[in-house]
Design an enzyme around this catalytic site. Structure first.
Site, PDB file in Angstrom:
ATOM      1  N   TRP B 167      -8.810   4.086   6.951  1.00 38.14           N
ATOM      2  CA  TRP B 167      -9.838   4.972   7.427  1.00 38.14           C
ATOM      3  C   TRP B 167     -10.941   4.101   8.267  1.00 38.14           C
ATOM      4  CZ3 TRP B 167      -6.844   8.382   7.808  1.00 38.14           C
ATOM      5  CH2 TRP B 167      -6.329   9.276   6.992  1.00 38.14           C
ATOM      6  N   ASP B 168     -11.320   2.778   7.364  1.00 34.26           N
ATOM      7  CA  ASP B 168     -12.412   2.002   8.157  1.00 34.26           C
ATOM      8  C   ASP B 168     -11.984   1.579   9.652  1.00 34.26           C
ATOM      9  OD1 ASP B 168     -14.283   1.898   6.023  1.00 34.26           O
ATOM     10  OD2 ASP B 168     -13.665   0.278   5.073  1.00 34.26           O
ATOM     11  N   PHE B 169     -10.689   1.164   9.680  1.00 33.73           N
ATOM     12  CA  PHE B 169     -10.316   0.806  10.994  1.00 33.73           C
ATOM     13  C   PHE B 169      -9.954   1.630  11.896  1.00 33.73           C
ATOM     14  CE2 PHE B 169      -9.403  -3.168   8.183  1.00 33.73           C
ATOM     15  CZ  PHE B 169     -10.038  -3.805   8.888  1.00 33.73           C
TER      16      PHE B 169
END
Lengths: 414, 414
Positions: B167-169
């Site tokens: 989700w961060d990326f």
């Protein structure tokens, strides 16, 4: 849909997940995205799950707010029309190989006034031309062999594949960015760009960007298996007295203090600090190093309390936590979906099935978000786009339809 | 680094993974990205893994090719300088809360000539202001409760967290796109934009975009546990006679034909088709429905052959497959890294440790890729940036340094 990109038209010749996602993000920001498919539908047109009537719920979500043109892409004439459309439009997202009818030069040849300013973004498998898809690049990345329970024997533990096709989604978002970067460069210089984005490079490049590649080389071996714990910080799943599983994370001093307060563990942790000679509020390092001792303390408290009580205490203390949901629970969760302005009312989906429809991930408080649009029927915009983009008259278009080179909406013949 | 964005400067006030990634992608395309941190380093400055000298391999990869300015962000004066830098530059990526010294209006107030054209991209936790990080939004998404071996009892199976902070990326790449879209809109209209991108919305929005939310609502329950199989298609991990694990996928007719050929299973599969009354070459559906019968046939062949032989046959037949690597194996793999033009020579990293450095995921055949640049030392560009961006003289800067409001490079004092 926001109208940040309403001056932009993009041709998308794509299938599966990564390339349709790139177009989707642009469409949700107001761009006209024209997806061109083979008359029988692309390779992804029947992707699971299908409704009883045979409409793909995957396809109609990944192609929301786009236009659809259906051409016989096995015929020379259909292929030529496709390359023409891309070239006349000037920007194209595709996952077709460079050595296909949709190579960069073929599109470039159709730019008006012989301009050499075509922009193409091409999603590939591996950089060297080998085939790949999300699950295969993931196998190479190292992540599947790090997953699964901590107590699995490292010598016999099977890989654990991600269910989320994360590489597809990272690649899709990245390609939308790369397209915008190339447009910005063309606005400034008049130059086109041919961008190639291998799915495999997104995976191995992310392994590097995250620092994991440097880490493995520095330590000269693999990282220990962590189960559900967060690497290098404090975090894991816990289970309440009534069996509710939840994730807890504490990466900052504030999060840690809140967590200790919520679990009322100040005294016990003080004793543990004394025993070990460490200060757990000093940073990630002691909390990660001694995580098993800490996990036991937290699980012990969780085992004695119902989730409702724990949740209240964590929320009050500003803890970062989240209850695990099944996908079906998540889909019906008011906090995630029903009361979330990300979602708008269901448009008239091709499937006829109604459900919450997402807007763009980015929200812009001062602008009108508008309602989500549905995916098109296959071929719904064939006539409109051929007339507008290529200047074809109704006679020529009728002839193309009669000869099966062009197909119109499949609304009533699916 | 390609020079697609070499006319662009971005201020990044960020930490952890998502927001630094957005800046990284822009920097790898030639933008000047000025990361502003607290004088002691941001919350992520000591993220694992650390070298013996205390340099973070995570930080130096996520902040490659950026400039660094170090300000005392706990002081009013340092905060004012930070807001001034963002406003004078005109575009900012941040994960600070809107109700901080770096709210949109505070940056806007510093635009030259009272222009109202500030662009800010703000990464948040949940849309409603609740805190979140990758692992907690993932818990809500439904994916962790779908993972793990197929034979786990659904009633007692634990969640399986992703190791990849996907989700961060995805959020990082999406924010780079959103920034570009807002820049394009400003170029056309002169208007600024305030964009807010909640990590939680990226997660639950992706669940929707993938079709999974519609699927769960349509079926009125959760999907069965699939283990390492691909949903709705043919694919799973297999194990060779010599114990090598590899992933195989067949989503198209061509991939299926190649796979059957590589495993020399034409006859056995013909018999199975007759027995079941299906045609496995007809599409995903029969291959997925009868996957267990097919898996047995393929695993049986794999169990009798060494991987080297299987690999040769799969490559010759154009099968989509990949050997599982550990992260350490992946980092040393010539095909993935050593012979991959994605990677350039190691620049002089702050850690002093050398290893392959990635370029931008997008490659542009006609342009010069250039060599990857290193991350900065904390504060390395404080003086340069304050002079250039805010027009401060050496006397004023010297005074700020003396008073601890500004710090210069930590090269020799870490």
């Amino acid at each position: 849909m926001y109208q940040l990109l309403n001056d932009l038209s993009i041709v998308e010749v794509s299938s599966f997940v990564a390339s349709p996602t790139a177009g989707l993000y642009c469409a949700q920001m107001g761009a006209e995205v024209i997806r061109v498919d083979h008359v029988a539908g692309g390779l992804d047109y029947d992707r699971f799950m299908l409704t009883e009537e045979g409409r793909s719920l995957s396809w109609e979500n990944l192609n929301r707010a786009k236009k659809s043109v259906a051409l016989d892409l096995r015929s020379g004439e259909g292929r030529e029309l496709c390359a023409q459309l891309a070239g006349q439009t000037g920007q194209c997202i595709t996952n077709l190989p460079e050595r296909s009818f949709l190579g960069h030069a073929a599109m470039q040849a159709h730019r008006p006034d012989n301009r050499t300013d075509m922009i193409s973004v091409r999603i590939m498998g591996w950089h060297d031309g080998r085939q790949a898809m999300d699950f295969t690049v993931n196998a190479a990345s190292g992540y599947p062999l790090m997953g699964g329970p901590e107590d699995w024997d490292p010598d016999t533990a099977p890989p654990v594949n991600q269910i989320l096709p994360a590489w597809d989604f990272i690649t899709g978002a990245y390609c939308a960015f790369a397209l915008m970067a190339a447009l910005r460069h063309r606005d400034a210089t008049g130059e086109g760009s041919e961008l190639r984005v291998p799915l495999g490079d997104v995976a191995i490049g992310t392994v590097a960007n995250s620092g994991m590649m440097a880490e493995m080389l520095y330590r000269g071996g693999d990282r220990e298996r962590l189960g559900n714990a967060i690497w290098g910080a404090f975090g894991r799943d816990f289970r309440s007295k009534d069996g509710v599983r939840f994730m807890v994370a504490a990466l900052t001093a504030k999060q840690w203090a809140g967590l200790v307060e919520a679990f009322n563990l100040g005294e016990a942790i003080g004793s543990l600090e004394k025993e070990l000679g460490v200060d757990f509020s000093a940073g990630d390092e002691p909390r990660f190093t001694h995580r098993h001792r800490l996990f036991d303390l937290f699980q012990n408290v969780a085992s004695g309390l119902k989730y409702a009580k724990l949740e209240k205490r964590m929320a009050a203390a500003g803890t970062t936590f989240e209850k695990y949901r099944t996908a079906h629970e998540a889909a019906q969760d008011p906090q995630l979906v029903g009361d979330n302005p990300l979602f708008g009312p269901s448009p008239a989906n091709p499937s006829g099935f109604g459900y919450p429809a997402p807007r763009s991930f980015a929200n812009i408080p001062e602008r009108e978000a508008g309602d989500p649009a549905p995916a098109p029927y296959l071929g719904q915009h064939s006539e409109e786009v051929l007339a507008e983009r290529l200047g074809l008259g109704s006679g020529s278009i009728g002839d193309l339809i009669d000869r099966g080179i062009v197909r119109t909406s499949d609304k009533n013949n699916r």
